[in-house]
Design an enzyme around this catalytic site. Sequence first.
Site, PDB file in Angstrom:
ATOM      1  N   CYS A  98       0.824  -1.208   0.000  1.00  0.00           N
ATOM      2  CA  CYS A  98       0.000   0.000   0.000  1.00  0.00           C
ATOM      3  C   CYS A  98       0.857   1.255   0.000  1.00  0.00           C
ATOM      4  O   CYS A  98       2.037   1.226   0.339  1.00  0.00           O
ATOM      5  CB  CYS A  98      -0.980  -0.001   1.167  1.00  0.00           C
ATOM      6  SG  CYS A  98      -0.255   0.056   2.812  1.00  0.00           S
ATOM      7  N   CYS A  99       0.210   2.359  -0.393  1.00  0.00           N
ATOM      8  CA  CYS A  99       0.863   3.665  -0.440  1.00  0.00           C
ATOM      9  C   CYS A  99       2.020   3.631  -1.435  1.00  0.00           C
ATOM     10  O   CYS A  99       1.825   3.301  -2.597  1.00  0.00           O
ATOM     11  CB  CYS A  99       1.306   4.070   0.969  1.00  0.00           C
ATOM     12  SG  CYS A  99       1.729   5.823   1.144  1.00  0.00           S
ATOM     13  N   ILE A 100       3.253   3.923  -1.011  1.00  0.00           N
ATOM     14  CA  ILE A 100       4.397   3.960  -1.912  1.00  0.00           C
ATOM     15  C   ILE A 100       5.001   2.572  -2.132  1.00  0.00           C
ATOM     16  O   ILE A 100       5.773   2.366  -3.076  1.00  0.00           O
ATOM     17  CB  ILE A 100       5.480   4.946  -1.391  1.00  0.00           C
ATOM     18  CG1 ILE A 100       6.566   5.224  -2.431  1.00  0.00           C
ATOM     19  CG2 ILE A 100       6.087   4.416  -0.093  1.00  0.00           C
ATOM     20  CD1 ILE A 100       6.091   5.907  -3.681  1.00  0.00           C
ATOM     21  N   THR A 153      -3.086  -0.931  -2.941  1.00  0.00           N
ATOM     22  CA  THR A 153      -4.054   0.133  -2.665  1.00  0.00           C
ATOM     23  C   THR A 153      -3.278   1.405  -2.343  1.00  0.00           C
ATOM     24  O   THR A 153      -2.136   1.348  -1.887  1.00  0.00           O
ATOM     25  CB  THR A 153      -5.015  -0.253  -1.530  1.00  0.00           C
ATOM     26  OG1 THR A 153      -6.086   0.689  -1.460  1.00  0.00           O
ATOM     27  CG2 THR A 153      -4.315  -0.317  -0.181  1.00  0.00           C
TER      28      THR A 153
END
Length: 224
Positions: A135-137, A197
């Site tokens: 998720c994220c980066i 995500t």
Amino acid sequence: MSPKVAVILSGCGVYDGSEIHESSAVFVHLSRAGAQNVFFAPNIDQMHVVDHIKGQPTEEKRNVLTESARIARGNITDLKDLKVRDYDALIIPGGFGVAKNLSSWAVEGKDCTVLPAVEEIIKGFHAAKKPIGLCCISPVLAAKILPGCEVTVGCDTECEKWPHAGTANVIKQLGCEHVNKQVNEVHVDAKNKLVTTSAFMGNSPIHEIYDGIGEMVQSVLKLI
């Protein structure tokens, strides 16, 4: 038996380690699903330490494993001891620690290197056809390591809601497919058993980020 999931942390704090809310959300959603989780982190120095009030680096030195233990409530294992055969899935929360401590993405972008132990583990789970949640980066790790994979970091058009859209376009430069998704959605690359995500890559309410991470966790568990 309940599924056993390895979770790799990269420190403690959004600007120089794991994003704490994302990490906590992973922890809670795995618990709610009845999964076992074991936290891991590399026993290395952080790239640097950031004052989270000023947003500026300091002269401090901190260890990634020691800092990650703050999130894991002390129950954490050195990354070198992670054996793919012992786990059903892998999840890596985001935060700048992914781009600074688990890789050099923060300074080198698509030309980055990934920490060898992290690269070996991701390739190991992939080769064993065990699901990976990012998720994220952290989807940039897959984009660098797994050529042609499909991921999302949110939207590829920069706007007030998506200030980090440039990351999506760099992922495309690596030869991977970026799929636009809202923060409460996931993208499942079924071929590679990869679930991603966007989390804090966009400016969204924290409950929507929490829900998106929940979708990621549930999708990872369904792929086991």
